[in-house]
Each structure stands twice: as structure tokens, then as C-alpha cells.
Write a protein that holds these residues in place. Structure first.
Motif, PDB file in Angstrom:
ATOM      1  N   UNK A  85     -76.675  11.049 106.753  1.00  0.00           N
ATOM      2  CA  UNK A  85     -75.234  10.814 106.861  1.00  0.00           C
ATOM      3  C   UNK A  85     -74.533  12.045 107.439  1.00  0.00           C
ATOM      4  N   UNK A  86     -74.962  13.211 106.988  1.00  0.00           N
ATOM      5  CA  UNK A  86     -74.381  14.464 107.472  1.00  0.00           C
ATOM      6  C   UNK A  86     -74.630  14.657 108.962  1.00  0.00           C
ATOM      7  N   UNK A  87     -75.834  14.279 109.427  1.00  0.00           N
ATOM      8  CA  UNK A  87     -76.192  14.475 110.831  1.00  0.00           C
ATOM      9  C   UNK A  87     -75.788  13.298 111.717  1.00  0.00           C
ATOM     10  N   UNK A  88     -75.314  12.232 111.111  1.00  0.00           N
ATOM     11  CA  UNK A  88     -74.902  11.075 111.886  1.00  0.00           C
ATOM     12  C   UNK A  88     -76.029  10.146 112.275  1.00  0.00           C
ATOM     13  N   UNK A  89     -77.157  10.187 111.537  1.00  0.00           N
ATOM     14  CA  UNK A  89     -78.298   9.314 111.807  1.00  0.00           C
ATOM     15  C   UNK A  89     -78.219   8.069 110.931  1.00  0.00           C
ATOM     16  N   UNK A  90     -78.760   6.973 111.406  1.00  0.00           N
ATOM     17  CA  UNK A  90     -78.740   5.726 110.652  1.00  0.00           C
ATOM     18  C   UNK A  90     -79.681   5.780 109.453  1.00  0.00           C
ATOM     19  N   UNK A  91     -79.261   5.135 108.369  1.00  0.00           N
ATOM     20  CA  UNK A  91     -80.035   5.165 107.130  1.00  0.00           C
ATOM     21  C   UNK A  91     -81.360   4.425 107.253  1.00  0.00           C
ATOM     22  N   UNK A  92     -81.402   3.339 108.058  1.00  0.00           N
ATOM     23  CA  UNK A  92     -82.594   2.500 108.092  1.00  0.00           C
ATOM     24  C   UNK A  92     -83.514   2.777 109.272  1.00  0.00           C
ATOM     25  N   UNK A 115     -82.632  20.848 107.658  1.00  0.00           N
ATOM     26  CA  UNK A 115     -81.863  19.608 107.629  1.00  0.00           C
ATOM     27  C   UNK A 115     -82.527  18.526 108.481  1.00  0.00           C
ATOM     28  N   UNK A 116     -82.949  18.886 109.660  1.00  0.00           N
ATOM     29  CA  UNK A 116     -83.532  17.912 110.583  1.00  0.00           C
ATOM     30  C   UNK A 116     -84.921  17.466 110.123  1.00  0.00           C
ATOM     31  N   UNK A 117     -85.668  18.372 109.501  1.00  0.00           N
ATOM     32  CA  UNK A 117     -86.954  17.969 108.935  1.00  0.00           C
ATOM     33  C   UNK A 117     -86.739  16.942 107.825  1.00  0.00           C
ATOM     34  N   UNK A 118     -85.763  17.205 106.974  1.00  0.00           N
ATOM     35  CA  UNK A 118     -85.509  16.307 105.850  1.00  0.00           C
ATOM     36  C   UNK A 118     -84.934  14.964 106.266  1.00  0.00           C
ATOM     37  N   UNK A 119     -84.395  14.894 107.472  1.00  0.00           N
ATOM     38  CA  UNK A 119     -83.867  13.621 107.963  1.00  0.00           C
ATOM     39  C   UNK A 119     -84.971  12.683 108.443  1.00  0.00           C
ATOM     40  N   UNK A 120     -86.183  13.214 108.614  1.00  0.00           N
ATOM     41  CA  UNK A 120     -87.279  12.438 109.198  1.00  0.00           C
ATOM     42  C   UNK A 120     -88.157  11.782 108.140  1.00  0.00           C
ATOM     43  N   UNK A 121     -88.996  10.845 108.608  1.00  0.00           N
ATOM     44  CA  UNK A 121     -89.969  10.159 107.742  1.00  0.00           C
ATOM     45  C   UNK A 121     -91.368  10.749 107.866  1.00  0.00           C
ATOM     46  N   UNK A 122     -91.681  11.330 109.039  1.00  0.00           N
ATOM     47  CA  UNK A 122     -93.021  11.844 109.276  1.00  0.00           C
ATOM     48  C   UNK A 122     -92.962  12.957 110.318  1.00  0.00           C
ATOM     49  N   UNK A 123     -93.839  13.927 110.177  1.00  0.00           N
ATOM     50  CA  UNK A 123     -93.926  15.038 111.123  1.00  0.00           C
ATOM     51  C   UNK A 123     -95.174  14.863 111.975  1.00  0.00           C
ATOM     52  N   UNK A 124     -95.012  14.977 113.296  1.00  0.00           N
ATOM     53  CA  UNK A 124     -96.138  14.798 114.216  1.00  0.00           C
ATOM     54  C   UNK A 124     -96.259  16.012 115.126  1.00  0.00           C
ATOM     55  N   UNK A 125     -97.446  16.612 115.148  1.00  0.00           N
ATOM     56  CA  UNK A 125     -97.724  17.753 116.019  1.00  0.00           C
ATOM     57  C   UNK A 125     -99.115  17.585 116.631  1.00  0.00           C
ATOM     58  N   UNK A 126     -99.200  16.946 117.803  1.00  0.00           N
ATOM     59  CA  UNK A 126    -100.505  16.717 118.449  1.00  0.00           C
ATOM     60  C   UNK A 126    -100.964  17.948 119.232  1.00  0.00           C
ATOM     61  N   UNK A 127    -101.160  19.042 118.532  1.00  0.00           N
ATOM     62  CA  UNK A 127    -101.427  20.335 119.148  1.00  0.00           C
ATOM     63  C   UNK A 127    -102.904  20.544 119.468  1.00  0.00           C
TER      64      UNK A 127
END
Length: 387
Positions: A211-218, A277-289
Motif C-alpha cells: 500500500x505504501x509503495x502503490x502496488x496491488x495487494x493481489x 521495503x521493496x524486498x518485503x513487497x515481493x512474494x519470491x526472490x529470483x537470482x539466476x546468477x
């Protein structure tokens, strides 16, 4: 009570609030300084970068205030850099940096009791200083690929590292690579993975942050953090995201490769204190390093409770488990997409992996890492005194 030692850190760069480079170096220095050790840092600054990248020139000397009563002395000699130009097997820029560091070390008063060099190329410089002043020196290796042989002749490397006191390896991969390059002996090495500061990276309420970042909840949101290049795999992730629909993605970082698409919620650099903040807004972290020493980005994402999708290569073995990650061939775009879809379509699995990531991340507390590093260093020094 024994007086705490004065440590000189020789590092490639050092962060400021406006220029958050090598934040993981400062993280270690801060934690060790808080343990009561006197800390000085020598971090050369490139005048060439200042001109062409319009980076402001820093003072030759300044103090980094860690907290009330604790300051780190930072020395930043200025040097010219010439990319990868070599002469007689010696990289010109590396030679100029080395001379600048050696000159700068003479200014540090009182003289440090030991040297701590970050990365093997800094270790070569530390070794030469060590021989002149008869000081113990340690090297911390966490490179994605150890490149010291491209900077100095082998004879110079062997001479400088001959009396190395100890090596702190960020991963088993770094240890094995160092051994293969014959940079030290196994009995002088310890593996201590990188760490997170739980005051800076922690679990937050996802819906409040969105909500703070303006991203949709679903929305189902994937987050990537790293340099925008081939090694980190940003374009492989971008291609995989076309197979995950509907989904959104956050790209934190900068570089030459810039993905495009309607699925992008945010792309670009962030102040270090806003990344959480941006990490916590996500569902999964992806790093194909393709290559790492020990990924700080992965550890930071885990501390925010994110399931991890990353490489099945050995550099991740020390920090990831099947309970908190899906390991994939990071060159296989279909495998990346399949792993993302698996977590997208299984909320229960995501929740379970999130809890595992949070629990597992507690093993990588920066204070624990600093204590392990200093215990290793103090034990090595004490053993040498007894001989």
C-alpha cells in the motif's frame, strides 16, 4: 583486561550514504568496531572514475561515525586507473593502487597491530606491508571469480603471500578456488559465510508495504537484486517472466542490460535503506546468477522471509537449503519460469519456504560473523606467540 587491537582494513572501495558501494565491507568493519577494536580503513579512490562517472572526489581522510563514541578512520588516497592495461605482466592500475596504499599506510598513527585485506588482490598489497612492518595479515576472499593472477605476476603473488596469517573464505567455493590457485594452505583457511544486519533487513507486513509503495495487494511479485549484466542473469529472468502470467517484477540495481515489459513495477537503483521495503513487497526472490562468492542479496532476501530461486552451483551450498530455496540451472530460462510458476501456484509452499528462510537467515547475523572472524584472527595470533 587486554587492550583491543588496532586493525587496518585494506579494501577496494568503501560506501557513503550517497554512494553505497561495497556495503558488505562496511558491515564487517562496523560490527568489528562495535566489539571494541580500533579500526582504520584504506580505500583508494579512482580519479578516473570521478571524472568520467562524475563521482564526487572524497576527502583524503574522513571519519565514519558508526554510533555514539565509535568512529572508523577512513583514508582514501587518490589514484589514476587505466582499465586492464598491463606492462610486463603487471596491471598498471593495480600497481598504482598498491603504491598509493603503501604510502598511505605510513600515515596511520598509531600503527595498526594487524592487516585485514578484502579480496586477494588487496591481500598482495597487505602482504608487502606486512613484510615491511612485521605485522600479521589476513585475507577475506569472497570474489565471484578470483582474478589476482590477472593483476600481478605469479612471482609477486607468491612472495607477498608467503607469510599469510590466515584466510577468511565467504564460501566453500572460495576456499576451493583459493586452494586450486595455490594462494594459501588449507590449515590457514576458515569458511565463514557473509551475513546480514537484522536491523536493516527484516520481515515486514507485506500488504502495508504494498500500500505504501502503490502496488496491488493481489499481484504475484518477483524481485531481483543485483547488477544488470549477463552474470547475474537479469535478461534470463526477464525472458522467464514472459512465461509467468499474470505476474509482476521488481528489478533493483543498475547496469547495461535493461529489461522492458508491462510486468515491471520498478526498475533501478535504490538507497540502501529503502531496499528492505521493496524486498518485503515481493512474494519470491529470483537470482539466476552464474557466479558468486557468497551472495549478500540472497541473504538479505531470506532475512525478509522470501523463498529463493537461484543457481544450483556450489557457491550457494553454504547458504541455501531445500527448505528455503529452489535451485535451478540458471542458464535454463524454462527452468527459471517453471520454478517461479511452482511457487506462484502454491501459496502453502511459499508460506512454508518463507518461514524456513526467516529461520535459516538467523544463522547469518552480522554480529555472529564478526565474532567468528575475530575469534579466528585472535586464535591464529595467539598460536604464533606460543611458537
Amino acid at each position: 583486561m587486554t587492550k583491543k587491537k588496532h586493525i587496518c582494513f585494506i579494501v577496494p572501495d568503501y560506501p557513503t550514504h550517497s554512494d553505497p558501494v561495497y556495503t558488505f565491507v562496511k558491515q564487517v568493519v562496523d560490527a568489528i568496531a562495535k566489539m571494541g577494536y580500533s579500526c582504520s580503513v584504506v580505500a583508494p579512490q579512482s580519479l578516473t572514475k570521478n571524472v568520467f562517472k562524475k563521482k564526487p572526489v572524497r576527502p583524503l581522510f574522513w571519519q565514519d561515525c558508526i554510533e555514539a563514541g565509535i568512529r572508523v578512520d577512513v583514508y582514501q588516497p587518490r589514484v589514476l586507473s587505466f582499465s586492464n592495461i598491463s606492462l610486463f605482466g603487471r596491471n598498471i592500475s593495480a600497481s598504482l593502487v598498491q603504491k598509493a596504499v603503501i604510502r598511505c599506510f605510513k600515515q596511520i598513527k598509531p600503527r595498526p597491530d594487524l592487516l585485514y585485506a578484502h579480496f586477494w588482490h588487496s591481500g598482495v598489497t597487505a602482504g608487502l606491508i606486512s613484510q615491511k612492518y612485521q605485522l600479521p595479515f589476513f585475507v577475506a576472499t569472497g570474489e565471484s571469480k578470483i582474478w589476482v593472477e590477472s593483476l600481478f605476476p605469479r612471482q609477486t603473488i607468491d612472495k607477498a603471500l608467503a607469510e599469510i596469517s590466515g584466510v577468511i573464505c565467504a564460501s566453500t567455493k572460495n576456499r576451493n578456488e583459493s586452494l586450486e590457485l595455490k594462494l594459501s594452505n588449507p590449515d590457514k583457511m576458515v569458511v565463514i559465510p557473509n551475513a546480514i544486519d537484522p536491523k536493516k533487513f527484516y520481515k515486514m507486513e507485506r500488504m502495508l508495504i504494498r500500500r505504501k509503495l502503490g502496488f496491488k495487494a493481489d499481484d504475484f511479485i518477483v524481485v531481483f537484486m543485483g547488477s544488470f549484466d549477463q552474470r547475474k542473469g537479469i535478461m534470463r529472468l526477464s525472458e522467464a517472466m514472459k512465461q509467468v502470467n499474470p505476474a509482476k517484477v521488481i528489478y533493483i540495481g543498475s547496469g547495461e542490460l535493461i529489461p522492458t515489459g508491462d510486468e515491471i513495477l520498478f526498475i533501478g537503483r535504490l538507497p540502501h535503506d529503502q531496499i528492505v521495503n521493496y524486498l518485503n513487497a515481493a512474494d519470491v526472490f529470483v537470482l539466476p546468477t552464474l557466479a558468486e562468492g557468497c551472495s549478500n542479496a540472497i541473504l538479505e532476501a531470506m532475512a525478509c522471509g522470501l523463498p529463493i530461486i537461484s543457481s544450483d552451483q556450489g557457491f550457494n551450498d553454504d547458504i541455501l537449503t531445500p527448505e528455503d530455496s529452489i535451485r535451478i540451472d540458471c542458464m535454463d530460462v524454462n527452468a527459471i519460469a517453471k520454478a517461479i510458476n511452482k511457487l506462484k501456484n502454491d501459496a502453502q509452499l511459499r508460506s512454508k519456504m518463507s518461514e524456513s528462510a526467516l529461520t535459516h537467515s538467523q544463522l547469518f547475523h552480522i554480529n555472529n560473523r564478526a565474532s567468528r572472524i575475530m575469534n579466528f584472527i585472535e586464535n591464529v595470533i595467539d598460536e604464533k606467540k606460543e611458537v
